[in-house]
Design a protein around this motif. Structure first.
Motif, PDB file in Angstrom:
ATOM      1  N   THR A 138       0.832  -1.203   0.000  1.00  0.00           N
ATOM      2  CA  THR A 138       0.000   0.000   0.000  1.00  0.00           C
ATOM      3  C   THR A 138       0.869   1.256   0.000  1.00  0.00           C
ATOM      4  O   THR A 138       0.549   2.239  -0.671  1.00  0.00           O
ATOM      5  N   THR A 142       0.789   4.238  -2.713  1.00  0.00           N
ATOM      6  CA  THR A 142       0.659   5.644  -2.336  1.00  0.00           C
ATOM      7  C   THR A 142       1.835   6.447  -2.871  1.00  0.00           C
ATOM      8  O   THR A 142       1.665   7.573  -3.354  1.00  0.00           O
ATOM      9  N   TYR A 208       0.933  18.613  11.819  1.00  0.00           N
ATOM     10  CA  TYR A 208       1.365  18.159  10.480  1.00  0.00           C
ATOM     11  C   TYR A 208       0.891  19.104   9.405  1.00  0.00           C
ATOM     12  O   TYR A 208       1.511  19.228   8.361  1.00  0.00           O
ATOM     13  N   ARG A 209      -0.221  19.794   9.671  1.00  0.00           N
ATOM     14  CA  ARG A 209      -0.807  20.696   8.693  1.00  0.00           C
ATOM     15  C   ARG A 209      -0.005  22.007   8.700  1.00  0.00           C
ATOM     16  O   ARG A 209       0.077  22.663   9.735  1.00  0.00           O
ATOM     17  N   PRO A 243      -4.053  15.041  14.172  1.00  0.00           N
ATOM     18  CA  PRO A 243      -5.115  15.014  15.177  1.00  0.00           C
ATOM     19  C   PRO A 243      -5.548  13.585  15.459  1.00  0.00           C
ATOM     20  O   PRO A 243      -5.643  12.763  14.544  1.00  0.00           O
ATOM     21  N   ALA A 254       0.338   2.469   7.043  1.00  0.00           N
ATOM     22  CA  ALA A 254       0.234   2.905   5.643  1.00  0.00           C
ATOM     23  C   ALA A 254      -0.674   4.125   5.523  1.00  0.00           C
ATOM     24  O   ALA A 254      -0.444   5.004   4.681  1.00  0.00           O
ATOM     25  N   VAL A 255      -1.693   4.197   6.371  1.00  0.00           N
ATOM     26  CA  VAL A 255      -2.594   5.347   6.370  1.00  0.00           C
ATOM     27  C   VAL A 255      -1.857   6.597   6.864  1.00  0.00           C
ATOM     28  O   VAL A 255      -1.943   7.664   6.252  1.00  0.00           O
ATOM     29  N   ALA A 258       0.350   7.904   4.228  1.00  0.00           N
ATOM     30  CA  ALA A 258      -0.374   8.493   3.104  1.00  0.00           C
ATOM     31  C   ALA A 258      -0.912   9.882   3.454  1.00  0.00           C
ATOM     32  O   ALA A 258      -0.817  10.813   2.649  1.00  0.00           O
ATOM     33  N   VAL A 259      -1.478  10.025   4.645  1.00  0.00           N
ATOM     34  CA  VAL A 259      -2.018  11.334   5.047  1.00  0.00           C
ATOM     35  C   VAL A 259      -0.879  12.363   5.064  1.00  0.00           C
ATOM     36  O   VAL A 259      -1.009  13.481   4.562  1.00  0.00           O
ATOM     37  N   TYR A 262       0.359  13.160   1.395  1.00  0.00           N
ATOM     38  CA  TYR A 262      -0.520  14.084   0.672  1.00  0.00           C
ATOM     39  C   TYR A 262      -0.390  15.508   1.212  1.00  0.00           C
ATOM     40  O   TYR A 262      -0.527  16.480   0.473  1.00  0.00           O
TER      41      TYR A 262
ATOM     42  N   VAL B 255      -6.940   4.031   2.342  1.00  0.00           N
ATOM     43  CA  VAL B 255      -6.049   5.196   2.259  1.00  0.00           C
ATOM     44  C   VAL B 255      -6.805   6.391   1.688  1.00  0.00           C
ATOM     45  O   VAL B 255      -6.734   7.508   2.224  1.00  0.00           O
ATOM     46  N   ALA B 258      -9.033   7.847   4.220  1.00  0.00           N
ATOM     47  CA  ALA B 258      -8.309   8.523   5.293  1.00  0.00           C
ATOM     48  C   ALA B 258      -7.787   9.891   4.853  1.00  0.00           C
ATOM     49  O   ALA B 258      -7.894  10.876   5.593  1.00  0.00           O
ATOM     50  N   VAL B 259      -7.224   9.961   3.654  1.00  0.00           N
ATOM     51  CA  VAL B 259      -6.701  11.245   3.163  1.00  0.00           C
ATOM     52  C   VAL B 259      -7.855  12.253   3.077  1.00  0.00           C
ATOM     53  O   VAL B 259      -7.734  13.414   3.497  1.00  0.00           O
ATOM     54  N   TYR B 262      -9.100  13.291   6.678  1.00  0.00           N
ATOM     55  CA  TYR B 262      -8.237  14.284   7.330  1.00  0.00           C
ATOM     56  C   TYR B 262      -8.374  15.659   6.689  1.00  0.00           C
ATOM     57  O   TYR B 262      -8.258  16.686   7.362  1.00  0.00           O
ATOM     58  N   GLU B 263      -8.661  15.680   5.388  1.00  0.00           N
ATOM     59  CA  GLU B 263      -8.888  16.964   4.728  1.00  0.00           C
ATOM     60  C   GLU B 263     -10.179  17.598   5.240  1.00  0.00           C
ATOM     61  O   GLU B 263     -10.219  18.805   5.521  1.00  0.00           O
TER      62      GLU B 263
END
Lengths: 269, 269
Positions: A138, A142, A208-209, A243, A254-255, A258-259, A262, B255, B258-259, B262-263
């Motif tokens: 995964t 990604t 992270y943002r 968060p 993996a999530v 990916a977050v 992105y 994934v 999740a992306v 979070y957005e």
């Protein structure tokens, strides 16, 4: 040598069948430095990425398909081996009751860390002691999606060339560079050039943002149950938090990767 | 009834062992409306979420642990059944060579769609025909992390109460509401109240970053290989795209969810 390059196999005890079956086992894959990928889509992804199997195994009585013909021609043209076999033998090779009608044997695609061109991409994913091959696959998928250069495996990770990882990568195993290294090799290599090492962390971290990401950005993801060792986190240039609004204090590895990937991609746009 | 509530089982052919083993099978789970969760951490998550197993199964000779004692006391206090059994029988029940030393049988936690309070959370995840129980479990885990209310399963999804899904959820199966419905029931329910239906899509879509999300936001994720049916996408209030910089045109379903989640969370902050 044309006589060798095309075979029909009908017996379960044929040595080639034994060889192919053995590639489902990590020990044998390592020794042979070969892996198995199944399915017309995956093999076509490989071909379109410029990578052909050394050996193509096809089920007799399969439905004809122009992409199968294209693969067969390409493998034959490159001097590879083409094997036809009854579907039940292919099922035994792939270990699935309903196997895909086609499989290929590929040379492993590891890139030595020392030859990795870090400037080739703005993002790189780094997995530390990830044990789930599906998570590795995964992450490769990604990585492809965010335009990463590849996946660097640190310490004892699952095998990125296992059937599950290859399947979960959806072809990205053929497009992403894959390097494997110990932390003691990785860190000096990283510090010998440009590169920001970023980890999701609860310690001394910023949101992270909107964090100050810089290229090339190496996104480090830790083991599924233990997370990253504290000293690895401490060695990072940037620690970020995501968060967590519920009971849990972490995301699937993996999530999380990916977050974060992105977010970095958006920061670089 | 205290005599019934505590048993020691030493035989593989004991009917309770057969019952427990049968819960690994979806058909039996459905019929019994019970599921199995393994491991002290998971069972403690459940307890701390206010949910106790009807039956607690513990390996003889396990290491003592205050959390195990707390569970045992809570289950006994609630009138549940406590079973002690040799580790090899527990291994047979859970189907793992190295089982956790503790497992529990829980009543399934479905919530009828009609009783779901959509105003209880700003985000809800919706999975359509997701076939991989690991993906469902990962979505539950992500839902917990973003403060979602729960996961709504549309059409023929994998079983959220399978051992793999429960394990991948890391306890979120006990904190997230879980509802199951056909599309034909879901859409009228959704339209009978507030709720924005959002899907990742390539058709008639806006960039996912900065899209006009509104609460409660229902994030719809489609089947792993086919994606969402076109008519489902068409019924969405908002279709968004995520950057795809590589060869692939999609992300792993969990994934992608999740992306996007979070957005949406960032947009609501």
């Amino acid at each position: 040598m044309a006589a060798i390059s095309r075979q029909r196999i009908t017996g379960f005890s044929n040595p080639t069948v034994k060889f192919l079956r053995s590639l489902r086992d990590k020990k044998h894959r390592r020794r042979e430095r070969r892996f198995l990928a199944e399915g017309l889509r995956l093999l076509t992804d490989a071909r379109e990425s410029g990578i052909l199997p050394e050996m193509l195994v096809m089920a007799e009585g399969r439905d004809p398909h122009s992409l199968t013909d294209a693969l067969e021609n390409a493998v034959a043209g490159a001097g590879g081996t083409i094997i036809e076999t009854p579907p039940d033998i292919l099922a035994k090779i792939t270990g699935k009751a309903n196997p895909q009608a086609i499989a290929g044997v590929f040379a492993e695609l590891d890139t030595p860390l020392s030859t990795l061109d870090r400037t080739a991409a703005p993002i790189w994913l780094v997995a530390q002691a990830l044990r789930d091959p599906g998570n590795l696959g995964t992450m490769l998928r990604t990585g492809d999606a965010v335009g990463a250069g590849g996946l660097i495996l640190i310490d004892d990770c699952a095998d990125p060339f296992s059937v599950e990882a290859v399947r979960a990568s959806m072809g990205a195993v053929f497009t992403q560079r894959i390097a494997q290294a110990r932390w003691e090799e990785f860190l000096p290599w990283l510090r010998a050039g440009d590169g920001q090492l970023v980890a999701a962390s609860l310690r001394d971290a910023v949101p992270y943002r909107g964090a100050p990401y810089s290229r090339p950005c190496f996104i480090l993801v830790g083991n599924e149950s233990r997370g990253l060792p504290e000293e690895y986190e401490a060695a990072c240039d940037l620690r970020v938090t995501m968060p967590m609004r519920g009971r849990a204090d972490s995301l699937n590895a993996a999530v999380a990767g990916a977050v974060l990937a992105y977010e970095v991609l958006a920061a670089f746009d």
